[in-house]
Design an enzyme around this catalytic site. Sequence first.
Site: not given
Length: 316
Positions: A25-27, A29, A31, A181
């Site tokens: 899973i990227t990110g 750490n 949310g 974004y």
Amino acid sequence: MSAASQSRPWDVHRLPSAAGRTFLITGGNAGIGYFAAEQLAATGAVVILGSRDRARADAAMASIRSRVPGARVRHLPLDLADLSSLKRAVDALDIGHLDAVVHNAGVALDDPPRRRTVDGHELMFGTNHLGHFALTQWLAPLLSTAPAGRVVTVGSFAARSERLDLADLQSAQDYRPKRTYGRSKLAQMSFGFELDRRLRTAGSRVLSVVAHPGGALDSLTPSRPPVAVTSPGVRLRALPCALVVQGKDAGAWPIVRAVLDPGVQGGQLWGPRVFGLRGAPRHEPVPSHMADPAVAAHLWAASTELTGSEPHLGFR
């Protein structure tokens, strides 16, 4: 998995076992990524948190282990804003196969000025889309070796109202942070759908699925100190919002289902059941602008050139 277990209604609180499988899973750490990692760790899988910040990854792993006895989690140093570092990161995985990657990490800026990655790309487009596009190439051999590899791309409700400017993909001519974004997330989702078309054409076993969290607010998210802390007062004031949106723990549900559910098919879009904003995960119709083949082909060609990737990303 038995036929009986496949026929049971999907229960976000009773996930099927994934023992023996490995997910990146990227990110992972913080949310949405953190809660996806916590929920997947509870299935018995090995969950790898891709993060450029070692301290935040350590905090996330400690939090997961405190809530999931025996959780098998590890950290992979990963910086999607530095394309030259991605092959080294994947080499450091040191695994024989990868059952799924969740392209979750993202940058969201609210104010100017326009910022750039190490490679000179606009930061949000470069990290959210180009970084994941390039990472997919290096992960392709590991995903192809898995019995049923999956690429799960995490999109956003914000992408529904945006359209890609093919002449200005990196907002060099007209930079508006919130729009940029939204377009970066639209580019991710377009990539996810186009990747599945190409995988089907190539006869690959790997599936590409797109999922989004709907409306996921920090103020409705349960505390996971030291990863994130939501005070009782903040949660109380946010309760009226829960009629239409949800916390990030629930926002992770469609992503987790896209990873685990054997009934999920390539090219599908998964999101929350209630107006696409909250609730249990469901299969959604794909908006036409997200899966336009002509737009996707242009984006793919541009992404290949900007990242120096192989046109077919090395899948077999």
